[in-house]
Design an enzyme around this catalytic site. Structure first.
Site, short mmCIF file in Angstrom:
data_model
loop_
_atom_site.label_atom_id
_atom_site.label_comp_id
_atom_site.label_asym_id
_atom_site.label_seq_id
_atom_site.Cartn_x
_atom_site.Cartn_y
_atom_site.Cartn_z
N CYS A 112 0.82 -1.23 0.00
CA CYS A 112 0.00 0.00 0.00
C CYS A 112 0.85 1.27 0.00
O CYS A 112 0.37 2.33 -0.40
CB CYS A 112 -0.94 0.00 1.20
SG CYS A 112 -1.95 -1.46 1.29
N HIS A 256 -3.59 6.84 3.36
CA HIS A 256 -3.98 5.62 2.66
C HIS A 256 -5.39 5.23 3.12
O HIS A 256 -5.68 5.23 4.32
CB HIS A 256 -2.97 4.51 2.97
CG HIS A 256 -3.41 3.16 2.51
ND1 HIS A 256 -3.92 2.94 1.26
CD2 HIS A 256 -3.42 1.96 3.15
CE1 HIS A 256 -4.22 1.65 1.14
NE2 HIS A 256 -3.94 1.04 2.27
N ASN A 285 -10.19 -0.57 0.15
CA ASN A 285 -8.73 -0.48 0.15
C ASN A 285 -8.20 -0.90 -1.23
O ASN A 285 -8.26 -2.07 -1.58
CB ASN A 285 -8.18 -1.40 1.25
CG ASN A 285 -6.67 -1.33 1.38
OD1 ASN A 285 -5.99 -0.78 0.51
ND2 ASN A 285 -6.15 -1.90 2.44
O1 UT7 Z 1 -3.80 -1.64 3.56
C1 UT7 Z 1 -3.05 -1.87 4.72
C2 UT7 Z 1 -3.31 -3.12 5.37
N1 UT7 Z 1 -4.59 -3.36 5.98
C3 UT7 Z 1 -5.13 -2.63 6.96
O2 UT7 Z 1 -4.74 -1.54 7.25
C4 UT7 Z 1 -6.25 -3.26 7.76
C5 UT7 Z 1 -6.04 -3.08 9.24
N2 UT7 Z 1 -7.02 -3.73 10.06
C6 UT7 Z 1 -8.34 -3.41 10.05
O3 UT7 Z 1 -8.76 -2.56 9.30
C7 UT7 Z 1 -9.27 -4.09 11.04
O4 UT7 Z 1 -8.50 -4.84 11.95
C8 UT7 Z 1 -10.31 -5.03 10.36
C9 UT7 Z 1 -11.33 -4.17 9.63
C10 UT7 Z 1 -9.62 -5.95 9.38
C11 UT7 Z 1 -11.06 -5.84 11.41
O5 UT7 Z 1 -11.66 -4.98 12.37
P1 UT7 Z 1 -11.47 -5.26 13.92
O6 UT7 Z 1 -12.30 -4.29 14.64
O7 UT7 Z 1 -9.99 -5.27 14.19
O8 UT7 Z 1 -12.13 -6.70 14.08
P2 UT7 Z 1 -11.48 -8.06 14.58
O9 UT7 Z 1 -10.56 -8.61 13.54
O10 UT7 Z 1 -10.95 -7.88 15.96
O11 UT7 Z 1 -12.79 -8.97 14.64
C12 UT7 Z 1 -13.86 -8.67 15.53
C13 UT7 Z 1 -14.99 -9.64 15.29
C14 UT7 Z 1 -14.55 -11.11 15.23
O12 UT7 Z 1 -15.57 -11.87 15.84
P3 UT7 Z 1 -15.38 -12.41 17.35
O13 UT7 Z 1 -14.14 -13.26 17.30
O14 UT7 Z 1 -15.23 -11.19 18.20
O15 UT7 Z 1 -16.64 -13.16 17.58
C15 UT7 Z 1 -14.55 -11.41 13.75
O16 UT7 Z 1 -14.76 -12.77 13.49
O17 UT7 Z 1 -15.60 -9.37 14.01
C16 UT7 Z 1 -15.69 -10.57 13.25
N3 UT7 Z 1 -15.60 -10.24 11.84
C17 UT7 Z 1 -16.69 -9.95 11.11
N4 UT7 Z 1 -17.99 -9.91 11.39
C18 UT7 Z 1 -18.86 -9.56 10.42
C19 UT7 Z 1 -14.49 -10.13 11.07
N5 UT7 Z 1 -14.84 -9.77 9.82
C20 UT7 Z 1 -16.19 -9.65 9.81
C21 UT7 Z 1 -17.14 -9.30 8.82
N6 UT7 Z 1 -18.44 -9.27 9.16
N7 UT7 Z 1 -16.77 -8.99 7.56
#
Ligand code: UT7
Length: 328
Positions: A112, A256, A285
């Site tokens: 990125c 970004h 993204n």
């Molecule tokens: O381009 C550069 C590289 N990428 C980034 O910059 C991305 C950086 N990270 C992020 O943007 C965030 O960490 C994410 C958007 C990827 C995830 O958000 P988060 O608030 O960190 O969520 P998490 O990974 O901690 O997941 C929380 C919950 C989980 O469920 P449990 O274990 O708490 O029951 C996931 O399974 O959300 C669940 N989950 C979803 N639920 C509904 C993960 N993806 C989804 C989804 N829909 N699409």
């Protein structure tokens, strides 16, 4: 020296995939995606469209915006994590597609952060004794070619697009350069938190790697989120300090566009939330294309004027990160 941004362009595939569409594909919801990421929809390339197709169109749009033709370009640098092939480079394919003659071409892979890495490199090659006069910088990404459409934690995040910037040295010592100050950095010790494991020399493609879904993006989301915020804030602070520019003087901040919450956290820590340009809701993204798309939208909508200071910052796999303070 007189090295300026002469034109910008973008290429956005027509097809739109909304959060509602994704609700039908995986166990997710519009509410979760908007709350956690700020994304409403993303654009998806056609199966037969490659990164070089998107990049070539963005390049032609940027050349038209610059009032130049492809044969006037002296060097092409392309940022991509989704090359058409392992080789030849996407830059060589774009050279052919736009009719740019026999100028040197190479690709940069900094995920990125690739556009800012490429602009940094281009500026260095223009300001050095190499003295390239007109450089085409392209960021071309077909992220959906790396997406596992059954993995809800990643498939909601990415979109396809390309963007391009034409740089020109007008040779006038009274023209200030576009490049005020920059920082490019990387930390390979955490390279495993954002990775496509197979398809390279470590683990070449095989029936097994396909069956194990090793050709798709794997990401430690929360860790990536945390490093994104700390690295972009520190790079921006360093660039402001190096340049002697205060946050008040910035006209636009272009981070970004990965996640609205990352952007809000960075802008809040820098104290410039009202200066942030946002379009993550419309594109998701798009990796290294994202900052270029923002620049092109601002440029074409007449929202930036000559002399405006623009602070850009990015973060991605590697890990890589970068910030660049630009004078329009
Ligand atoms: O381009 C550069 C590289 N990428 C980034 O910059 C991305 C950086 N990270 C992020 O943007 C965030 O960490 C994410 C958007 C990827 C995830 O958000 P988060 O608030 O960190 O969520 P998490 O990974 O901690 O997941 C929380 C919950 C989980 O469920 P449990 O274990 O708490 O029951 C996931 O399974 O959300 C669940 N989950 C979803 N639920 C509904 C993960 N993806 C989804 C989804 N829909 N699409």
């Amino acid at each position: 020296m007189g090295i300026r941004i002469k034109g910008t362009g973008r290429c956005i595939p027509e097809k739109i995939l909304t959060n509602e569409d994704l609700e039908k594909m995986v166990d997710t919801s519009d509410e979760w995606i908007v709350t956690r990421t700020g994304i409403k929809e993303r654009h998806i390339a056609e199966a037969e469209q490659s990164s070089s197709d998107l990049g070539a169109q963005a390049a032609l749009n940027a050349l038209e915006n610059a009032g130049l033709t492809a044969d006037q370009i002296d060097l092409i640098i392309v940022s991509t994590v989704t090359p058409d092939h392992a080789f030849p480079s996407v830059s060589a394919l774009i050279q052919k597609k736009i009719g740019a003659g026999k100028c040197p071409c190479f690709d940069i892979e900094a995920a990125c952060s690739g556009l800012l890495y490429a602009l940094n490199t281009a500026y260095g090659m223009m300001a050095s004794p190499l003295a390239y006069k007109r450089v085409l910088v392209v960021a071309a990404e077909k992220m959906t070619s790396l997406v596992d459409w059954q993995d809800r934690s990643t498939c909601v995040l990415f979109g396809d697009a390309a963007a391009a910037v034409v740089l020109e040295n007008d040779g006038d010592p009274n023209t200030p350069d576009f490049y005020i100050a920059g920082e490019v950095a990387a930390d390979g010790s955490v390279s495993d938190i954002l990775i496509v494991p197979a398809g390279g020399s470590r683990t070449p493609a095989s029936a097994e790697t396909v069956a194990n879904k090793q050709h798709y993006i794997q990401m430690g989301g929360p860790k990536t989120f945390q490093l994104a915020v700390t690295s972009m804030v520190s790079a921006c602070r360093n660039v402001l300090e190096k340049s002697g520019v205060s946050p008040d003087e910035i006209v636009w901040a272009i981070p970004h566009q990965a996640n609205r919450r990352i952007i809000d956290a960075v802008a809040g820590k820098l104290g410039i939330p009202e200066k942030v340009y946002l379009n993550v809701d419309r594109y998701g993204n798009t990796s290294s294309a994202s900052i270029g798309i923002c620049l092109d939208e601002l440029n074409r909508e007449g929202k930036i004027k000559k002399g405006d200071l623009i602070l850009t910052a990015s973060f991605g796999a590697g890990l890589t990160w970068a910030a660049l303070l630009i004078r329009w």
